[in-house]
Design a protein around this motif. Structure first.
Motif, PDB file in Angstrom:
ATOM      1  N   LEU A 222      11.942  -6.862   3.849  1.00 19.58           N
ATOM      2  CA  LEU A 222      11.041  -6.679   2.703  1.00 19.58           C
ATOM      3  C   LEU A 222      10.211  -7.936   2.448  1.00 19.58           C
ATOM      4  O   LEU A 222       9.111  -7.859   1.895  1.00 19.58           O
ATOM      5  CB  LEU A 222      11.855  -6.355   1.431  1.00 19.58           C
ATOM      6  N   SER A 223      10.751  -9.071   2.839  1.00 24.22           N
ATOM      7  CA  SER A 223      10.104 -10.349   2.538  1.00 24.22           C
ATOM      8  C   SER A 223      10.376 -11.333   3.675  1.00 24.22           C
ATOM      9  O   SER A 223      11.147 -12.291   3.508  1.00 24.22           O
ATOM     10  CB  SER A 223      10.662 -10.885   1.209  1.00 24.22           C
ATOM     11  N   PRO A 224       9.738 -11.099   4.824  1.00 20.88           N
ATOM     12  CA  PRO A 224      10.088 -11.895   6.013  1.00 20.88           C
ATOM     13  C   PRO A 224       9.899 -13.398   5.826  1.00 20.88           C
ATOM     14  O   PRO A 224      10.652 -14.187   6.385  1.00 20.88           O
ATOM     15  CB  PRO A 224       9.142 -11.350   7.083  1.00 20.88           C
ATOM     16  N   GLY A 225       8.917 -13.788   5.026  1.00 23.82           N
ATOM     17  CA  GLY A 225       8.659 -15.217   4.847  1.00 23.82           C
ATOM     18  C   GLY A 225       9.096 -15.739   3.501  1.00 23.82           C
ATOM     19  O   GLY A 225       8.804 -16.892   3.144  1.00 23.82           O
TER      20      GLY A 225
ATOM     21  N   ARG B  84       3.591 -11.027  -3.834  1.00 23.76           N
ATOM     22  CA  ARG B  84       3.645 -10.013  -2.787  1.00 23.76           C
ATOM     23  C   ARG B  84       4.631  -8.936  -3.226  1.00 23.76           C
ATOM     24  O   ARG B  84       5.750  -9.251  -3.674  1.00 23.76           O
ATOM     25  CB  ARG B  84       4.082 -10.683  -1.483  1.00 23.76           C
ATOM     26  N   LEU B  85       4.219  -7.663  -3.096  1.00 21.41           N
ATOM     27  CA  LEU B  85       5.047  -6.574  -3.623  1.00 21.41           C
ATOM     28  C   LEU B  85       6.419  -6.532  -2.953  1.00 21.41           C
ATOM     29  O   LEU B  85       7.427  -6.281  -3.621  1.00 21.41           O
ATOM     30  CB  LEU B  85       4.315  -5.228  -3.458  1.00 21.41           C
ATOM     31  N   GLY B  86       6.464  -6.766  -1.642  1.00 17.95           N
ATOM     32  CA  GLY B  86       7.764  -6.749  -0.968  1.00 17.95           C
ATOM     33  C   GLY B  86       8.705  -7.810  -1.518  1.00 17.95           C
ATOM     34  O   GLY B  86       9.918  -7.577  -1.641  1.00 17.95           O
ATOM     35  N   ASP B  87       8.153  -8.975  -1.861  1.00 19.25           N
ATOM     36  CA  ASP B  87       8.970 -10.031  -2.475  1.00 19.25           C
ATOM     37  C   ASP B  87       9.560  -9.529  -3.797  1.00 19.25           C
ATOM     38  O   ASP B  87      10.733  -9.775  -4.106  1.00 19.25           O
ATOM     39  CB  ASP B  87       8.121 -11.271  -2.761  1.00 19.25           C
ATOM     40  N   LEU B  88       8.734  -8.831  -4.556  1.00 25.51           N
ATOM     41  CA  LEU B  88       9.176  -8.384  -5.880  1.00 25.51           C
ATOM     42  C   LEU B  88      10.158  -7.217  -5.767  1.00 25.51           C
ATOM     43  O   LEU B  88      11.083  -7.095  -6.580  1.00 25.51           O
ATOM     44  CB  LEU B  88       7.958  -8.023  -6.723  1.00 25.51           C
ATOM     45  N   ARG B  89       9.947  -6.369  -4.756  1.00 21.48           N
ATOM     46  CA  ARG B  89      10.945  -5.310  -4.508  1.00 21.48           C
ATOM     47  C   ARG B  89      12.309  -5.946  -4.217  1.00 21.48           C
ATOM     48  O   ARG B  89      13.337  -5.510  -4.735  1.00 21.48           O
ATOM     49  CB  ARG B  89      10.504  -4.455  -3.316  1.00 21.48           C
ATOM     50  N   LEU B  90      12.294  -6.976  -3.395  1.00 22.10           N
ATOM     51  CA  LEU B  90      13.562  -7.617  -3.049  1.00 22.10           C
ATOM     52  C   LEU B  90      14.119  -8.399  -4.238  1.00 22.10           C
ATOM     53  O   LEU B  90      15.330  -8.463  -4.418  1.00 22.10           O
ATOM     54  CB  LEU B  90      13.353  -8.521  -1.825  1.00 22.10           C
TER      55      LEU B  90
ATOM     56  N   TRP C 275       2.360   2.075  -1.549  1.00 22.50           N
ATOM     57  CA  TRP C 275       1.990   0.661  -1.597  1.00 22.50           C
ATOM     58  C   TRP C 275       2.910  -0.083  -0.643  1.00 22.50           C
ATOM     59  O   TRP C 275       4.111  -0.186  -0.885  1.00 22.50           O
ATOM     60  CB  TRP C 275       2.132   0.097  -3.017  1.00 22.50           C
ATOM     61  N   PRO C 276       2.382  -0.624   0.452  1.00 19.13           N
ATOM     62  CA  PRO C 276       3.244  -1.310   1.415  1.00 19.13           C
ATOM     63  C   PRO C 276       3.764  -2.643   0.872  1.00 19.13           C
ATOM     64  O   PRO C 276       3.269  -3.159  -0.142  1.00 19.13           O
ATOM     65  CB  PRO C 276       2.322  -1.521   2.618  1.00 19.13           C
ATOM     66  N   ASP C 277       4.735  -3.196   1.557  1.00 20.18           N
ATOM     67  CA  ASP C 277       5.336  -4.453   1.098  1.00 20.18           C
ATOM     68  C   ASP C 277       4.325  -5.600   1.067  1.00 20.18           C
ATOM     69  O   ASP C 277       4.476  -6.552   0.306  1.00 20.18           O
ATOM     70  CB  ASP C 277       6.517  -4.834   2.000  1.00 20.18           C
ATOM     71  N   ASP C 278       3.294  -5.516   1.912  1.00 19.41           N
ATOM     72  CA  ASP C 278       2.299  -6.592   1.935  1.00 19.41           C
ATOM     73  C   ASP C 278       1.269  -6.474   0.813  1.00 19.41           C
ATOM     74  O   ASP C 278       0.362  -7.316   0.711  1.00 19.41           O
ATOM     75  CB  ASP C 278       1.567  -6.610   3.286  1.00 19.41           C
ATOM     76  N   THR C 279       1.385  -5.456  -0.017  1.00 15.98           N
ATOM     77  CA  THR C 279       0.477  -5.317  -1.162  1.00 15.98           C
ATOM     78  C   THR C 279       0.510  -6.584  -2.022  1.00 15.98           C
ATOM     79  O   THR C 279       1.583  -7.125  -2.315  1.00 15.98           O
ATOM     80  CB  THR C 279       0.914  -4.113  -2.035  1.00 15.98           C
ATOM     81  N   LEU C 280      -0.669  -7.038  -2.420  1.00 21.07           N
ATOM     82  CA  LEU C 280      -0.725  -8.190  -3.321  1.00 21.07           C
ATOM     83  C   LEU C 280      -0.712  -7.716  -4.773  1.00 21.07           C
ATOM     84  O   LEU C 280      -1.383  -6.732  -5.113  1.00 21.07           O
ATOM     85  CB  LEU C 280      -1.988  -9.007  -3.067  1.00 21.07           C
ATOM     86  N   VAL C 281       0.038  -8.386  -5.581  1.00 21.59           N
ATOM     87  CA  VAL C 281       0.053  -8.127  -7.025  1.00 21.59           C
ATOM     88  C   VAL C 281      -0.756  -9.261  -7.656  1.00 21.59           C
ATOM     89  O   VAL C 281      -0.381 -10.429  -7.564  1.00 21.59           O
ATOM     90  CB  VAL C 281       1.499  -8.109  -7.567  1.00 21.59           C
ATOM     91  N   GLU C 282      -1.877  -8.890  -8.245  1.00 23.19           N
ATOM     92  CA  GLU C 282      -2.836  -9.892  -8.742  1.00 23.19           C
ATOM     93  C   GLU C 282      -2.763  -9.981 -10.269  1.00 23.19           C
ATOM     94  O   GLU C 282      -2.796  -8.952 -10.955  1.00 23.19           O
ATOM     95  CB  GLU C 282      -4.245  -9.487  -8.326  1.00 23.19           C
ATOM     96  N   PHE C 283      -2.702 -11.188 -10.782  1.00 19.14           N
ATOM     97  CA  PHE C 283      -2.574 -11.399 -12.230  1.00 19.14           C
ATOM     98  C   PHE C 283      -3.846 -12.006 -12.816  1.00 19.14           C
ATOM     99  O   PHE C 283      -4.425 -12.925 -12.231  1.00 19.14           O
ATOM    100  CB  PHE C 283      -1.415 -12.345 -12.539  1.00 19.14           C
TER     101      PHE C 283
END
Lengths: 109, 282
Positions: free
Chosen positions: B76-79, B160-166, B268-276
């Motif tokens: 979900l968050s390779p990096g 990154r959405l995948g980071d937030l999922r994890l 929404w794939p894991d690489d989706t950016l969440v912009e604030f």
């Protein structure tokens, strides 16, 4: 201490309520979100003028003194309730002056 | 309608709460529920008597399990890099010079807390075996905790959405949320606080931005969608009972920084950016 206060204003139903499209939440039912946003000047338009021109909004008040005003298009009969409605969202600073304006389009589920 | 802003431990269907509570109250001694796994359908609940009843404390074992989940689900968050974060729960909570300690029956060591109130937890088999607690020198209900997973090098004001999922999955596995002040609430939480909660299309797992928010958008290539206002501010715009509910929410003094995400919406794939976009530009 209260952290923030929610005020859900009463939305008055005008003649436009019977229209088949999503209903505008403004005092003037013919006003669109875009049209409403164009009446607002960030840094100048104040709370009282906003309420007078656009009508009541759903507002969230924070302990910091900032407020967020939300005007949401209302879902029309026959429209999926899962549709995320369009919104006009305003940020008012502690002095009650609009600082930011944004429009969120409607999204289908 | 159930309050939409309540964090996961309290955000349960009312019918279920009222189904579970009488069962809990009928049990002669809550400790009866602290049975070994496998002796009943309820998960084991550990009553830890090592710490002060007035101190904030988390289970070292659970936090290790959260770290294990992070290692298992790195796809979900390779990096991404995992840290834990402390957040204030009261307006007068002193977030400076926090001394964080891992304490077991015989093991005891300090964990450095960075200036941004984050820390990493070292692996220590003895602390795990002794079911140690992780405790800062602050009173109960004055702080809350989250996992924080960040991929380095993202554009400013994005996650990154995948980071937030994890983050959600690790946070639930590690038992970091602090919303249930009562024994009954904690027992209900033990039943419902699992990483699976994060798979819902729009789970009410509260994320905290670094600063007060005006807008949050999801961006995947040419697709861009702004979150509805009800996904911000702990759902305040659709919750007329917000003030009454706030004492039970670990977002109590951070409401203007909170947001929900459609974690389970796999369009929404894991690489989706969440912009604030923040309230203030400073």
């Amino acid at each position: 201490m209260r952290c923030c206060t929610l005020v859900v204003a009463t939305l008055v139903c005008f003649a436009g309520c019977a229209a088949p499209q999503s209903r505008a939440p403004f005092r003037d039912p013919a006003l669109t979100l875009q049209g409403a946003s164009e009446t607002i000047v960030p840094g100048k338009t104040a709370r009282d003028a906003l309420a007078a021109n656009l009508g009541p909004a759903t507002t969230v008040r924070f302990a910091s003194g900032f407020e967020v005003w939300i005007y949401s298009m209302k879902t029309a009969a026959g429209q999926s309730s899962a549709t995320s409605p369009a919104e006009l969202v305003l940020l008012l600073d502690p002095a009650g002056v609009v600082q930011k304006v944004r429009i969120k389009p409607a999204y289908a589920p | 309608m159930r309050s939409p802003f309540l964090p996961p431990p309290l955000a349960i269907p009312g019918a279920l709460l009222w189904l579970v509570l009488p069962v809990l109250l009928a049990v002669p001694g809550a400790g009866a529920l602290a049975q070994p796994a496998g002796q009943g359908s309820l998960p084991a609940v550990t009553v830890n008597a090592q710490g002060s009843p007035e101190a904030v404390e988390k289970s070292y074992r659970k936090m290790m399990r959260g770290m294990d989940l992070f290692d298992r689900e790195r796809s979900l968050s390779p990096g991404g890099l995992l840290r834990f974060k402390l957040l204030p729960r009261k307006r007068d909570t002193d977030m400076k010079n926090i001394a964080l300690e891992v304490a077991g029956k015989t093991v005891d060591f300090r964990v450095p807390v960075a200036a941004d109130d984050t820390f990493t937890l070292p692996r220590n088999q003895k602390a795990f075996d002794e079911n140690a607690i992780v405790t800062p020198n602050r009173s109960r209900q004055t702080m809350t905790w989250r996992s924080e997973i960040r991929t380095p090098g993202l554009p400013p004001d994005t996650r990154r959405l995948g980071d937030l999922r994890l983050e959600c999955r690790v946070g639930m596995e590690a038992g970091l949320l602090s919303n249930a002040p009562t024994l009954a609430g904690r027992l209900v939480s033990a039943l419902l606080d699992t990483p699976a909660y994060c798979e819902g299309k729009a789970p009410q797992y509260l994320f905290f931005a670094d600063k007060p928010l005006f807008s949050v958008a999801l961006i995947d290539g040419a697709r861009r969608e702004v979150l509805a206002a009800e996904m911000l501010y702990a759902g305040a715009s659709i919750n007329p009972d917000l003030d009454a509910d706030l004492p039970y929410c670990d977002c109590e003094v951070l409401v203007d920084r909170t947001y929900f995400l459609p974690l389970g919406d796999r369009s929404w794939p894991d690489d989706t950016l969440v912009e604030f976009v923040h309230m203030e530009n400073k």
